[in-house]
Enzyme design. Structure first.
Site, short mmCIF file in Angstrom:
data_model
loop_
_atom_site.label_atom_id
_atom_site.label_comp_id
_atom_site.label_asym_id
_atom_site.label_seq_id
_atom_site.Cartn_x
_atom_site.Cartn_y
_atom_site.Cartn_z
N CYS A 129 -51.76 33.74 58.02
CA CYS A 129 -51.42 32.17 58.36
C CYS A 129 -51.65 31.77 58.77
CB CYS A 129 -49.65 32.89 58.75
SG CYS A 129 -48.76 31.23 58.63
N CYS A 137 -49.83 29.33 61.13
CA CYS A 137 -48.92 29.77 62.51
C CYS A 137 -49.82 29.99 64.04
CB CYS A 137 -48.49 31.25 61.45
SG CYS A 137 -47.57 31.65 61.02
N ASP A 138 -51.51 30.68 62.80
CA ASP A 138 -52.46 31.08 64.07
C ASP A 138 -53.86 30.31 64.25
OD1 ASP A 138 -50.38 33.44 64.51
OD2 ASP A 138 -50.81 34.25 63.00
#
Ligand code: NAP
Length: 315
Positions: free
Chosen positions: A140, A143-144
């Protein structure tokens, strides 16, 4: 007639959607039972259990760890006396009411069900991939990606997701290398062109990632195999983003709920109502587009509100 007591509501799944549905349903006096599941690494909590830092969930300005966030969701649901069962649901029968929900050890009957079983990234299944998840390996970029400022990253896949992840990651990374198993991309023309014309993105064709390499605490690179030349090489990188598709966790709902072509639960537009009256769905199990903790929590809340209204009017 079975003498098994009939519960008002069973919630299946324990990511942000399931716990949020439990908070709302418990506060509405529905006394929900929540089957948390055990399948993701033996612990409830869904995909966030595999994430490290979460910085984009509103209300946590300093960010927090994914598992820590799920522990807080759970604590909040328990505060209102939602009952938690740490078991996987292995069978459901939605053909008549009360609905039947079965685990390996028990059977529960319920007037309503909220399905929040989530989805999971498809992983490569190569050595080192699981070990370094959250320590270089991710599925992701939203997200990261932020944690890879000025780092070198590999993205695996040749579809729209891979191009999107690669383009997004250029905001942070010094270099993004897309590794694809063929010599043509599956992605739409426009996404291909954007990625191919980006100065920070390079492509490695006809190549598969065979292993994620690391120093025990973080990944340091990957082992690549080019099946045209039969050559194996070690490739240094700080991050690996696997973008080869997602899979909803809907096996138990096959033949019970209407699923779309990709297996996601179909809900009626602008509601969380599934094809079976009294069964609602929230979170990634019914969403292949947004897939965020905050949107999952939002649709989990919607499912509890829809369910509460339905129980009040129909039962
Ligand atoms: P996808 O289109 O199915 O592409 C998956 C890619 O991963 C393919 O290139 C495939 O290779 C590769 N792959 C699959 N298994 C692999 C493995 N074990 N090892 C290495 N590579 C593997 O999936 P997606 O990109 O997630 O997209 C899903 C759907 O969402 C698509 O319809 C897509 O158009 C849509 N989507 C749209 C957007 C957008 O429009 N902005 C963004 C994201 C997704 P092969 O090509 O060799 O099969």
């Amino acid at each position: 007639m079975s003498d098994t007591p009939v519960e008002r509501l069973v919630i299946i799944g324990s990511g942000p959607a399931g716990y949020t549905a439990a908070i709302y349903a418990a506060r509405a006096q529905l006394a929900p039972i929540l089957f948390e599941g055990q399948s993701l690494g033996g612990s409830p909590g869904g995909q966030l259990m595999l994430t490290t830092e979460v910085e984009n969930f509103p209300g946590f300005p300093e960010g927090l760890q994914g598992p820590e966030m799920m522990a807080l969701f759970k604590k909040q649901a328990k505060r209102f006396d939602a009952r938690m069962v740490s078991e996987d649901v292995i069978f459901v029968d939605f053909s008549k009411r009360p609905f039947v929900i079965r685990t390996a050890t028990q059977e529960v009957h319920a007037q309503a069900v909220i399905a929040c079983t989530g989805a999971q990234a498809v992983w490569l299944g190569v050595p080192g991939e699981h070990q370094y998840q959250g320590h270089g390996v991710s599925a992701c970029a939203t997200c990261d990606g932020f944690f890879f400022k000025n780092k070198e990253i590999i993205v695996v896949g040749g579809g729209d997701s891979a191009m999107e992840e690669a383009l997004f990651l250029t905001t942070f990374a010094s270099k993004v290398t897309v590794v694809h198993r063929r010599d043509t991309l599956r992605a739409s023309k426009i996404m291909q062109e954007r990625a191919m014309n980006h100065p920070k993105i390079a492509f490695v064709w006809n190549t598969e990632v065979k292993e994620v390499l690391g120093d025990g605490s973080r990944m340091t690179g990957v082992k690549l195999f080019n099946h045209q030349t039969n050559q194996t090489t070690d490739f240094s990188a700080d991050g690996l983003f696997v973008a080869i598709g997602h899979m909803p966790n809907t096996k138990i709902f096959e033949g019970q709920l209407e699923l779309d072509q990709k297996g996601y639960v179909v809900t009626k537009p602008h509601t969380t109502q599934t094809s079976v009256e009294g069964v609602f769905a929230g979170g990634d199990v019914a969403d292949h587009i947004y897939r965020q903790a905050v949107t999952a929590a939002g649709t989990g809340c919607m499912a509890a509100l829809d369910c509460e209204r339905w129980l009040r009017e129909k039962i």
